[in-house]
Design an enzyme around this catalytic site. Structure first.
Site, PDB file in Angstrom:
ATOM      1  N   GLY A 283       0.575  -1.557   0.212  1.00  8.23           N
ATOM      2  CA  GLY A 283      -0.282   0.401  -0.218  1.00  8.23           C
ATOM      3  C   GLY A 283       0.333   1.037  -0.039  1.00  8.23           C
ATOM      4  CB  SER A 284       4.355   1.990  -0.827  1.00  6.75           C
ATOM      5  OG  SER A 284       4.426   2.275  -2.606  1.00  6.75           O
ATOM      6  CG  ASN A 285       1.672   3.438  -5.230  1.00  3.26           C
ATOM      7  OD1 ASN A 285       1.418   4.201  -6.479  1.00  3.26           O
ATOM      8  ND2 ASN A 285       1.892   2.479  -5.891  1.00  3.26           N
TER       9      ASN A 285
ATOM     10  CG  MET B 134      -1.769  -8.342  -6.833  1.00  2.11           C
ATOM     11  SD  MET B 134      -0.768  -7.541  -7.601  1.00  2.11           S
ATOM     12  CE  MET B 134      -0.175  -8.934  -8.073  1.00  2.11           C
ATOM     13  NE  ARG B 135     -10.156 -11.206  -7.117  1.00  3.40           N
ATOM     14  CZ  ARG B 135     -10.008 -12.890  -6.565  1.00  3.40           C
ATOM     15  NH1 ARG B 135      -9.262 -13.553  -6.510  1.00  3.40           N
ATOM     16  NH2 ARG B 135     -11.185 -13.381  -7.790  1.00  3.40           N
ATOM     17  CG  LEU B 136      -9.021  -9.472 -14.932  1.00  9.46           C
ATOM     18  CD1 LEU B 136      -7.822  -8.273 -15.760  1.00  9.46           C
ATOM     19  CD2 LEU B 136      -9.034 -10.714 -15.785  1.00  9.46           C
ATOM     20  CB  VAL B 137     -11.692  -4.601 -12.992  1.00 11.09           C
ATOM     21  CG1 VAL B 137     -13.145  -4.205 -12.943  1.00 11.09           C
ATOM     22  CG2 VAL B 137     -11.006  -4.272 -12.001  1.00 11.09           C
TER      23      VAL B 137
ATOM     24  CG  HIS C 179       1.542  -2.437 -15.044  1.00 16.34           C
ATOM     25  ND1 HIS C 179       0.866  -3.954 -14.522  1.00 16.34           N
ATOM     26  CD2 HIS C 179       2.395  -3.373 -16.281  1.00 16.34           C
ATOM     27  CE1 HIS C 179       1.897  -4.780 -15.141  1.00 16.34           C
ATOM     28  NE2 HIS C 179       2.730  -4.148 -16.100  1.00 16.34           N
TER      29      HIS C 179
ATOM     30  CG  ASN D 269      -3.694  -1.103 -13.152  1.00 18.50           C
ATOM     31  OD1 ASN D 269      -3.411  -1.054 -11.924  1.00 18.50           O
ATOM     32  ND2 ASN D 269      -3.419  -1.854 -13.525  1.00 18.50           N
TER      33      ASN D 269
END
Ligand code: GRF
EC number: 2.1.2.2
Length: 190
Positions: free
Chosen positions: A15-17, A93-96, A112, A110
């Site tokens: 969670g640094s972002n 880490m999941r595909l929406v 990346h 997002n």
């Protein structure tokens, strides 16, 4: 200054972002307010970070639901209660899936850690180092149904530290926070 945009940040890890976005909001460097942090991993460090700054957390585990749609409907319920207008993915880490994509059309962003379309998916930094590319980077993009395939909003190049994944990751993370903040500000002012 205009009304603050209500955002929900999605994260699964350190969670640094998330922390950088929260600090930018608090410092009025980002014209937004985090109304909810959504995670699929209740044990992730990002939950501690959110608790510390009193941001409400929706920790919802996919395995507690029979289908992906049902999982996302539960998230959507929490999002609607929070009033979130944009979804900001930061190490989620999941595909929406279709439920969230239809509820937030062109309003999911997002970040990346590669220059897309190179190295989509998991372990993008490791992939770049293993491939021997000299330059990789960071991409901020809108989210569609694909894996890191949505419209590119911003990119920043980062030199690969030859054969060294950790140092390359450090260099990438150093540019992520500023690039995300600037891109979100641009997007929210349109
Ligand atoms: C970042 O490298 C981001 O680009 C990717 O996941 C990582 C999350 O890092 N999508 P953090 O949890 O924000 O520190």
């Amino acid at each position: 200054m205009n009304r603050k945009v209500k955002i929900a940040v999605f994260a699964s890890g350190s969670g640094s972002n998330f922390a950088a976005i929260e600090q930018a909001c608090s410092a009025d460097e980002l014209n937004a307010e985090i109304v909810l942090m959504v995670t699929n991993k209740p044990e992730a460090f990002v939950v501690e970070r959110a608790d510390k700054v009193s941001i409400p957390v929706a920790a919802i585990r996919p395995k507690d639901f029979e289908t992906k749609d049902a999982y996302e409907e539960a998230i959507l319920h929490a999002l609607r209660e929070s009033g979130a207008e944009w979804l900001v993915l930061a190490g989620y880490m999941r595909l929406v899936g279709p439920v969230l994509l239809m509820a937030y059309p062109s309003r999911i962003v997002n970040i990346h850690p590669s220059l897309l379309p190179s190295f989509p998916g998991k372990d993008a930094i490791a992939q770049a180092v293993a491939h021997g590319v000299k330059v990789t980077g960071v991409t901020v993009h809108l989210v569609d149904e694909g894996m890191d395939t949505g419209q590119i909003l911003a990119q920043c190049a980062v030199d690969v530290v030859s054969g060294d994944e950790d140092k390359t990751a450090e260099a990438i993370h150093a540019v992520e926070h500023g690039l995300y903040k600037d891109t979100l500000n641009e997007l929210f002012s349109r």
